[in-house]
Design a protein around this motif. Structure first.
Motif, short mmCIF file in Angstrom:
data_model
loop_
_atom_site.label_atom_id
_atom_site.label_comp_id
_atom_site.label_asym_id
_atom_site.label_seq_id
_atom_site.Cartn_x
_atom_site.Cartn_y
_atom_site.Cartn_z
N THR A 21 13.28 -12.05 -2.80
CA THR A 21 13.33 -13.36 -2.15
C THR A 21 12.37 -13.37 -0.97
O THR A 21 11.89 -12.31 -0.55
CB THR A 21 14.77 -13.72 -1.71
N THR A 30 21.54 -17.69 -7.97
CA THR A 30 22.56 -18.57 -8.52
C THR A 30 22.83 -18.22 -9.98
O THR A 30 23.98 -18.20 -10.44
CB THR A 30 22.15 -20.05 -8.39
N VAL A 48 23.88 -26.69 -4.91
CA VAL A 48 23.47 -25.51 -4.14
C VAL A 48 21.96 -25.51 -3.93
O VAL A 48 21.23 -26.09 -4.72
CB VAL A 48 23.86 -24.21 -4.88
N GLU A 79 19.92 -26.42 -1.23
CA GLU A 79 19.27 -27.22 -0.19
C GLU A 79 20.28 -28.26 0.27
O GLU A 79 21.25 -28.53 -0.43
CB GLU A 79 18.00 -27.91 -0.72
N PRO A 80 20.00 -28.83 1.44
CA PRO A 80 20.89 -29.89 1.89
C PRO A 80 20.84 -31.06 0.90
O PRO A 80 19.80 -31.34 0.32
CB PRO A 80 20.28 -30.31 3.24
N THR A 100 27.91 -26.17 -2.00
CA THR A 100 28.11 -24.76 -1.68
C THR A 100 26.93 -24.19 -0.90
O THR A 100 25.80 -24.24 -1.36
CB THR A 100 28.27 -23.95 -2.99
N TRP A 101 27.21 -23.63 0.26
CA TRP A 101 26.14 -22.98 1.04
C TRP A 101 26.25 -21.48 0.89
O TRP A 101 27.33 -20.90 1.07
CB TRP A 101 26.23 -23.35 2.53
N TRP A 102 25.13 -20.86 0.57
CA TRP A 102 25.03 -19.40 0.54
C TRP A 102 23.59 -19.01 0.36
O TRP A 102 22.71 -19.86 0.47
CB TRP A 102 25.93 -18.81 -0.55
N GLU A 111 21.06 -13.17 -0.12
CA GLU A 111 21.60 -12.01 0.58
C GLU A 111 23.13 -12.00 0.62
O GLU A 111 23.73 -10.94 0.80
CB GLU A 111 21.09 -12.00 2.03
N THR A 163 21.57 -15.66 9.50
CA THR A 163 21.33 -16.25 8.16
C THR A 163 19.96 -16.87 8.00
O THR A 163 19.54 -17.13 6.87
CB THR A 163 22.35 -17.36 7.87
N ILE A 216 24.82 -28.05 7.13
CA ILE A 216 23.64 -27.18 7.21
C ILE A 216 22.42 -28.05 7.50
O ILE A 216 22.18 -29.04 6.81
CB ILE A 216 23.43 -26.41 5.88
N ARG A 268 16.42 -24.31 7.46
CA ARG A 268 15.97 -23.03 7.99
C ARG A 268 15.47 -23.16 9.42
O ARG A 268 14.83 -24.15 9.77
CB ARG A 268 14.84 -22.46 7.12
N GLY A 273 14.61 -26.19 -3.74
CA GLY A 273 15.58 -25.09 -3.75
C GLY A 273 14.94 -23.71 -3.89
O GLY A 273 15.65 -22.72 -3.94
N ARG A 301 12.82 -20.75 -2.22
CA ARG A 301 12.43 -20.25 -0.91
C ARG A 301 11.00 -19.73 -0.93
O ARG A 301 10.68 -18.86 -1.72
CB ARG A 301 13.34 -19.06 -0.59
C1 WT7 Z 1 18.77 -20.85 1.45
C2 WT7 Z 1 19.04 -19.69 0.55
C3 WT7 Z 1 22.23 -19.99 -2.57
C4 WT7 Z 1 21.62 -19.85 -3.88
C5 WT7 Z 1 20.36 -20.61 -4.06
C6 WT7 Z 1 19.35 -20.44 -2.96
C7 WT7 Z 1 19.46 -23.08 1.58
C8 WT7 Z 1 21.50 -22.96 0.10
C9 WT7 Z 1 22.55 -24.77 0.67
C10 WT7 Z 1 23.41 -25.89 0.87
C11 WT7 Z 1 21.95 -26.62 2.55
C12 WT7 Z 1 21.39 -24.68 1.46
C13 WT7 Z 1 19.63 -22.42 2.94
C14 WT7 Z 1 19.74 -20.95 2.59
N1 WT7 Z 1 20.75 -23.55 1.06
N2 WT7 Z 1 22.58 -23.70 -0.15
N3 WT7 Z 1 24.52 -26.08 0.15
N4 WT7 Z 1 23.07 -26.78 1.83
N5 WT7 Z 1 21.09 -25.61 2.39
O1 WT7 Z 1 19.33 -19.11 -2.51
O2 WT7 Z 1 16.87 -18.75 -2.41
O3 WT7 Z 1 18.43 -17.26 -1.13
O4 WT7 Z 1 18.05 -19.64 -0.43
O5 WT7 Z 1 18.93 -22.07 0.72
O6 WT7 Z 1 18.49 -22.66 3.71
O7 WT7 Z 1 19.38 -20.09 3.64
P1 WT7 Z 1 18.12 -18.62 -1.65
#
Ligand code: WT7
Length: 632
Positions: free
Chosen positions: A251, A298, A373, A375-376, A399-401, A404, A485, A499, A502, A511, A513
């Motif tokens: 990532t 995911t 999941v 992004e906002p 769902t936010w995660w 990592e 985070t 959320i 970043r 979605g 990164r």
């Molecule tokens: C970043 C993580 C989580 C699996 C897919 C992405 C953003 C993730 C949300 C949410 C707003 C979110 C954050 C986070 N993010 N879920 N529900 N609302 N922002 O995984 O590629 O590791 O990216 O995605 O900025 O830090 P990832």
């Protein structure tokens, strides 16, 4: 505004949820030990969290046994996986017994190619059965899978193969995207020829997705299907330590080099199982469709490990939402009676544009939980998904995660946590978010700040492959005592989290990164460009788009923009192509030579009123020059 509370036949009530949250807070060790029992262990762990050495440290188990073997007695004939091909009339259904046999065959093929515990195996495939099967086959042998997203360029693949020390690659002749063919094998061939002295790949196994022939290198490449057909359908599973790596997944962060996030076996699998059951209200008979590619976390946690460890039924769809027409996803939900649908805000924004009439032509009443999941999500997209797709009947989990975290951290729990449109709501039981100011002070009550996590949780990544120091400096050092985070968040008067995105230089495109530094490094390798800065700006469809400011060696060169785009797509991949490249005489810098990204972002967004104090810039006049260039 909050939606009416929906309590249907959900597993948990608000008071169950409160009880879990309280137990997890009062006695975390006992709570996580209990959660650990959702897995089948060879040697049960004597403790949950150990000091330093990861979770369930003295436990031993095998992840593929947990996703397959242990279901054979109780649900061997239940459908584990429904694969819907690109063609609408082609469906493959595998029971747990079938999937077990296929995974054993794949594991035997890998073993015959010298793969054993600890070896790295890269999986570079479109959405075909061999992806899930390959992951579980690695887990069976204790080999570490490294799934590579299909959109990566040869350069990006070569970097990841080299860093991981991958010994064997599973790829496909081609992938299908509607009528288009994506050249998986030739992309892999290019990757393998780029810096061969850095690679350890001995074998390349090729899945035939179509009949198209591809060049095969004798002694290295083999077609996979004939090997699988000949292989034995049973294969003993290796007993692994809980803290042995299950997979690496690359990532992006704020350095140019992608990080190989390492997830362990027992802790990660406990987290995948726990969160899948809780957040998606997993119940017998559910058909779970997560639209993510297995190339992202995911796909690891909610296509494969979560639902299969819980004995669920997953749907895999090879095709796209828009082919042959924009109703394709709704047709898939209707024909397979999908109950739980987990997708991205980007996909929702695109589908929303097709209007409300189209989805209304399909019977979507099988749905009971909707999730997003990555992004906002805007309130508008939330409400559209909830109303037009969910018919206002479904639980909605934003769902936010992160890669990592291994699995979901902040999310509603159906039936137990009241939703607010576009809020990730509350932490799951056992998760402890905190908001900090920029000096690292913990903020109380309704406020906004940098989102950190206190304490640990079983799904937390173990380290970064080959670079534990970077793990410490990225996540643990910025705010001592807290896990950082990279996101910012607001907390409202009900304790709900919103959320905000970043706070580091990571751009979230659809979605995905992407680090600003990854793009800037790609441009640094292009001779015609002296210096550059990549910035994320709001984008209607993608959430964020990339804008690049580049200083050219020779500004009269006629094809600078094209060269810049090509340098980025070659080094990173097509998904990182910028919306716009501005060729500028210089970048705005402070007197100490630091790029002022805040200014570049505002200028790119056309927010040129109130640019703030420019007196700290080395050359304040550059600001007007940039504004003129951007406003064309
Ligand atoms: C970043 C993580 C989580 C699996 C897919 C992405 C953003 C993730 C949300 C949410 C707003 C979110 C954050 C986070 N993010 N879920 N529900 N609302 N922002 O995984 O590629 O590791 O990216 O995605 O900025 O830090 P990832």
């Amino acid at each position: 505004m909050s939606t009416p509370f929906r309590s249907g036949a959900f597993r948990l009530s608000p008071s169950d949820y409160r009880a879990l949250t309280d137990t997890a807070r009062q006695n975390p060790e006992a709570y996580w030990q209990t959660q650990g029992t959702r897995l089948e262990w060879v040697n049960a762990p004597s403790s949950a969290q150990d000091t330093g050495n990861g979770w369930f440290a003295d436990g031993t188990l095998n992840a593929s046994v947990n996703c397959l073997d242990r279901h054979l007695e109780t649900r061997g004939d239940q459908t584990a996986l429904i694969w819907r091909a690109e063609e609408a009339d082609h469906v493959v259904r595998l029971t747990y017994r079938d999937l077990h046999a296929r995974v054993c065959q794949m594991a035997n093929v890998l073993r015959a190619h010298g793969i054993s515990r600890g070896d790295r195996v890269a999986i570079h495939l479109p959405t075909v059965l061999e992806g899930v099967i390959g992951m579980l086959a690695c887990a069976r042998l204790g080999a570490i899978h490294v799934v590579l997203f299909g959109g990566f360029s040869p350069e990006a693949i070569a970097d990841r193969l080299a860093d991981s020390g991958t010994a064997l690659v599973i790829t496909a002749n081609v992938g299908r995207r509607g009528a288009k063919r994506i050249p998986f094998k030739t992309t892999m061939d290019s990757a393998l020829s780029l810096r061969p002295e850095t690679l350890f790949v001995r074998s390349v196994l090729v899945v035939s997705v179509t009949d198209e022939p591809v060049p095969m290198q004798a002694g290295r490449d083999e077609m996979l299907t004939p090997l699988l057909e000949k292989a034995e359908a049973s294969c003993p599973a290796e007993t692994m330590a809980s803290t042995d790596p299950l997979f690496l997944l690359y990532t992006s962060g704020s350095t140019g080099k992608p990080k190989g996030i390492v997830h362990g076996t027992g802790g990660y699998l406990t987290w995948a199982s726990y969160t899948h059951e809780l957040v998606f209200d997993h119940q017998p008979g559910d058909v779970f469709w997560c639209t993510a590619d297995i190339g992202w976390i995911t796909g690891h946690s909610y296509v494969v490990y979560g639902p299969l460890s819980n004995g669920g039924t997953i749907l895999l769809f090879e095709g796209m939402p828009s082919h042959p027409g924009p109703g394709r996803w709704w047709e898939v939900i209707q024909s397979h009676k999908v109950t739980t649908f987990y997708t991205s805000p980007t996909a929702i924004r695109a589908l929303m544009r097709e209007g409300n009439e189209l989805p209304r032509q399909y019977d979507l009443t099988s749905l009971r939980v909707l999730g997003t999941v990555g992004e906002p999500i805007s309130q508008e997209a939330w409400s559209w998904f909830d109303d037009v797709i969910g018919g206002g009947r479904c639980a909605f989990v934003d769902t936010w995660w992160q890669t990592e975290s291994g699995g979901i951290m902040i999310s509603p729990v159906p039936g137990a946590v009241k939703e607010k449109p576009a809020s990730a709501t509350l932490p799951l039981p056992g998760v402890h978010p905190v908001l900090l100011d920029d000096k690292g002070q913990v903020l109380d009550g309704a406020t906004e700040g940098v989102l950190c996590l206190d304490g640990s949780w079983p799904g937390r990544a173990l380290t970064i492959w080959n670079d534990d120091t970077l793990f410490q400096t990225t996540y643990l050092r910025p705010y001592p005592g807290h896990y950082f985070t990279g996101d910012g968040a607001r907390r409202d008067e009900d304790g709900y989290y919103w959320i905000t995105g970043r706070v580091d230089d990571v751009i979230n495109v659809s979605g995905h990164r992407i680090g600003s530094a990854e793009i800037e490094d790609a441009l640094a390798a292009e001779h015609a460009i002296v210096e550059s800065a990549a910035i994320g700006i709001p984008h209607d469809l993608k959430g964020q788009g990339i804008v690049v400011y580049a200083v050219a060696r020779d500004p009269s060169h006629p094809e600078l923009e094209m060269l810049a785009v090509r340098a980025i797509t070659a080094k990173v991949g097509r998904y990182a192509a910028p919306e716009k490249v501005y060729i500028v005489p210089d970048l705005p810098k402070t007197r100490s030579g630091k790029n002022v990204r805040r200014l570049m972002r505002k200028i790119a967004c056309g927010e040129t009123d109130g640019l703030g104090d420019l007196s700290t810039l080395a050359d304040p006049e550059i600001v007007d020059v940039l504004i003129r260039i951007v406003q064309g």
